[in-house]
Design a protein around this motif. Structure first.
Motif, short mmCIF file in Angstrom:
data_model
loop_
_atom_site.label_atom_id
_atom_site.label_comp_id
_atom_site.label_asym_id
_atom_site.label_seq_id
_atom_site.Cartn_x
_atom_site.Cartn_y
_atom_site.Cartn_z
N PRO A 263 0.79 -1.23 0.00
CA PRO A 263 0.00 0.00 0.00
C PRO A 263 0.83 1.28 0.00
O PRO A 263 0.47 2.25 -0.67
CB PRO A 263 -0.83 -0.13 1.28
CG PRO A 263 -0.96 -1.60 1.50
CD PRO A 263 0.35 -2.17 1.05
N LEU A 264 1.93 1.29 0.72
CA LEU A 264 2.73 2.52 0.77
C LEU A 264 3.37 2.83 -0.57
O LEU A 264 3.56 3.99 -0.94
CB LEU A 264 3.81 2.40 1.86
CG LEU A 264 3.29 2.41 3.30
CD1 LEU A 264 4.43 2.20 4.27
CD2 LEU A 264 2.56 3.71 3.60
N MET A 265 3.70 1.78 -1.34
CA MET A 265 4.31 1.98 -2.65
C MET A 265 3.25 2.25 -3.72
O MET A 265 3.49 3.00 -4.67
CB MET A 265 5.13 0.74 -3.05
CG MET A 265 6.29 0.41 -2.12
SD MET A 265 7.54 1.72 -2.07
CE MET A 265 7.16 2.48 -0.48
N ALA A 266 2.09 1.63 -3.57
CA ALA A 266 1.04 1.73 -4.60
C ALA A 266 0.15 2.95 -4.42
O ALA A 266 -0.67 3.24 -5.28
CB ALA A 266 0.18 0.46 -4.59
N CYS A 267 0.32 3.66 -3.31
CA CYS A 267 -0.56 4.79 -3.02
C CYS A 267 -0.38 5.93 -4.02
O CYS A 267 -1.34 6.60 -4.40
CB CYS A 267 -0.29 5.30 -1.61
SG CYS A 267 -1.43 6.56 -1.05
N TYR B 109 -9.38 -2.18 -5.96
CA TYR B 109 -9.70 -1.53 -4.71
C TYR B 109 -8.45 -1.44 -3.83
O TYR B 109 -7.87 -2.46 -3.46
CB TYR B 109 -10.81 -2.28 -3.97
CG TYR B 109 -11.39 -1.49 -2.81
CD1 TYR B 109 -12.27 -0.43 -3.05
CD2 TYR B 109 -11.05 -1.79 -1.50
CE1 TYR B 109 -12.79 0.31 -2.01
CE2 TYR B 109 -11.58 -1.06 -0.44
CZ TYR B 109 -12.44 -0.01 -0.71
OH TYR B 109 -12.96 0.73 0.34
N PHE B 110 -8.05 -0.23 -3.51
CA PHE B 110 -6.87 0.02 -2.68
C PHE B 110 -7.23 -0.11 -1.20
O PHE B 110 -8.24 0.44 -0.75
CB PHE B 110 -6.35 1.43 -2.96
CG PHE B 110 -5.21 1.86 -2.07
CD1 PHE B 110 -3.90 1.58 -2.43
CD2 PHE B 110 -5.46 2.53 -0.88
CE1 PHE B 110 -2.85 1.96 -1.61
CE2 PHE B 110 -4.41 2.92 -0.05
CZ PHE B 110 -3.10 2.64 -0.42
N ARG B 111 -6.41 -0.84 -0.47
CA ARG B 111 -6.55 -0.95 0.98
C ARG B 111 -5.25 -0.57 1.65
O ARG B 111 -4.16 -0.91 1.18
CB ARG B 111 -6.91 -2.40 1.39
CG ARG B 111 -8.33 -2.82 1.05
CD ARG B 111 -8.59 -4.25 1.52
NE ARG B 111 -10.00 -4.61 1.40
CZ ARG B 111 -10.55 -5.09 0.29
NH1 ARG B 111 -9.80 -5.28 -0.80
NH2 ARG B 111 -11.84 -5.39 0.25
N THR B 112 -5.35 0.13 2.78
CA THR B 112 -4.17 0.42 3.59
C THR B 112 -3.74 -0.87 4.31
O THR B 112 -4.49 -1.85 4.37
CB THR B 112 -4.48 1.50 4.63
OG1 THR B 112 -5.44 0.97 5.56
CG2 THR B 112 -5.03 2.76 3.97
N LEU C 112 11.84 -6.87 -0.79
CA LEU C 112 12.46 -5.62 -1.23
C LEU C 112 12.99 -5.73 -2.65
O LEU C 112 13.60 -6.73 -3.04
CB LEU C 112 13.60 -5.23 -0.29
CG LEU C 112 13.22 -5.01 1.18
CD1 LEU C 112 14.46 -4.59 1.97
CD2 LEU C 112 12.11 -3.98 1.32
N HIS C 113 12.78 -4.67 -3.42
CA HIS C 113 13.34 -4.58 -4.76
C HIS C 113 14.85 -4.36 -4.63
O HIS C 113 15.28 -3.45 -3.90
CB HIS C 113 12.69 -3.42 -5.52
CG HIS C 113 13.02 -3.38 -6.98
ND1 HIS C 113 14.28 -3.03 -7.44
CD2 HIS C 113 12.28 -3.63 -8.08
CE1 HIS C 113 14.29 -3.07 -8.76
NE2 HIS C 113 13.08 -3.44 -9.16
N ALA D 159 8.60 -4.32 -2.83
CA ALA D 159 8.00 -4.60 -4.14
C ALA D 159 6.59 -5.14 -3.99
O ALA D 159 5.82 -5.15 -4.96
CB ALA D 159 8.86 -5.60 -4.92
N SER D 160 6.25 -5.58 -2.78
CA SER D 160 4.92 -6.14 -2.51
C SER D 160 4.80 -6.34 -1.01
O SER D 160 5.73 -6.05 -0.25
CB SER D 160 4.74 -7.48 -3.22
OG SER D 160 5.62 -8.46 -2.66
#
Length: 231
Positions: free
Chosen positions: A151-155, A183-186, A208-209, A216-217
Motif C-alpha cells: 500500500p505505501l508503494m502503490a498509493c 480496490y486500494f486498501r491500507t 524488497l526490490h 516490491a509487494s
C-alpha cells in the motif's frame, strides 16, 4: 470510477479483454518487479509451510501452479476468465474455470494445505466475501498466502485511504486493451479485513526490490483463527 458503473463487474470484464496481453506480459518477463522479486517471493512463502497440496485462486495463465508442481506440490489453479484458463492448459497442469462467486457459493469442492492469492484480490465486496468463505477449503493446519501491492508503494499521489483506483497498465510491456479497476486498501485495512473474515496473521513479509531497496509487494500469511480451528 463512474458512479453508474459497478467496479466489481468491470474488473472481470477488463480481464476478459486483457487475457492475451497479460499472458504475453507474464511469459516474456516484462514486469521487472515480478522477474526480480515477487515471483520468487510467493513461491518461497508457499514452500515455507511445506504443503503437499496448493490451490491458486485467480491463477491467471498458470505460471505459479506450474512452478509449485515442479517443486513436488499437487497444485490446482482456478480463474474466472476462460481465455486465461485456456492459456494455462496449453502448458499443462490442472486448471478449473470458476469465479470467486462460485467459490463463495461452495461450488468448488476442493481442499488444500495452502490457498494462494497472488496479486488476485482486486475487488472490495468480492474479496470480503471470498476471504470469509475460504476457511472451509483448507486442510487442518493449512494456511492462506496472499501477495498484493504494498500500500505505501502503490498509493502514489492519492491519499492513503481505502478506495477504488484505476490500472492503466503503464510500463507492463504489452498493449492492454482495457483499463482495470482495483480496490486500494491500507495495511491497517488489510489486517482488519483478515481478522473480520476469521483469519489470524502468522507472518507479514515485505520483499524488497534489489534496485530501489523499497518493498516490491506485501505478503500476508494467515491461518484460521484458533476459535474456528477448534470447531
Amino acid at each position: 470510477m463512474h458512479n453508474d458503473t459497478n467496479p466489481e463487474t468491470c474488473i472481470l470484464e477488463s480481464w476478459h479483454k486483457n487475457a492475451d496481453a497479460w499472458t504475453h506480459t507474464v511469459r516474456h518477463g516484462h514486469i521487472e518487479s515480478r522477474r526480480l522479486v515477487t515471483d520468487r517471493a510467493i513461491i518461497d512463502a508457499v514452500l515455507a509451510g511445506r504443503p503437499r497440496s496448493a490451490l491458486d485462486l485467480g491463477c491467471g495463465e498458470g505460471w505459479l501452479v506450474r512452478a509449485l508442481s515442479a517443486c513436488g506440490i499437487s497444485a490446482i489453479g482456478v480463474d474466472a476468465v476462460p481465455a486465461l484458463i485456456d492459456r494455462a492448459r496449453e502448458l499443462g497442469g490442472d486448471f478449473r474455470l470458476a469465479s470467486y462467486e462460485d467459490v463463495v457459493a461452495g461450488q468448488l469442492s476442493l481442499k488444500a494445505d495452502v490457498l494462494v492469492c497472488n496479486f488476485a484480490l482486486l475487488g472490495k465486496t468480492s474479496v470480503e466475501q471470498l476471504l470469509a468463505s475460504l476457511p472451509r477449503m483448507l486442510q487442518d493446519g493449512g494456511r492462506l498466502v496472499v501477495q498484493t501491492v504494498h500500500p505505501l508503494m502503490a498509493c502514489g499521489e492519492h491519499a492513503y485511504v481505502d478506495g477504488w483506483r484505476r490500472e492503466e497498465w503503464v510500463g507492463f510491456g504489452s498493449a492492454f486493451p482495457s483499463p482495470a479497476p482495483w480496490y486500494f486498501r491500507t495495511l491497517a485495512s488489510w489486517m482488519a479485513l483478515f481478522a473480520e473474515s476469521g483469519w489470524q496473521l502468522c507472518e507479514m513479509r515485505e520483499p524488497l526490490h534489489p534496485g530501489t531497496g523499497k518493498p516490491a509487494s506485501v505478503i500476508f500469511i494467515v491461518q484460521r483463527a484458533a476459535a474456528l480451528q477448534r470447531r
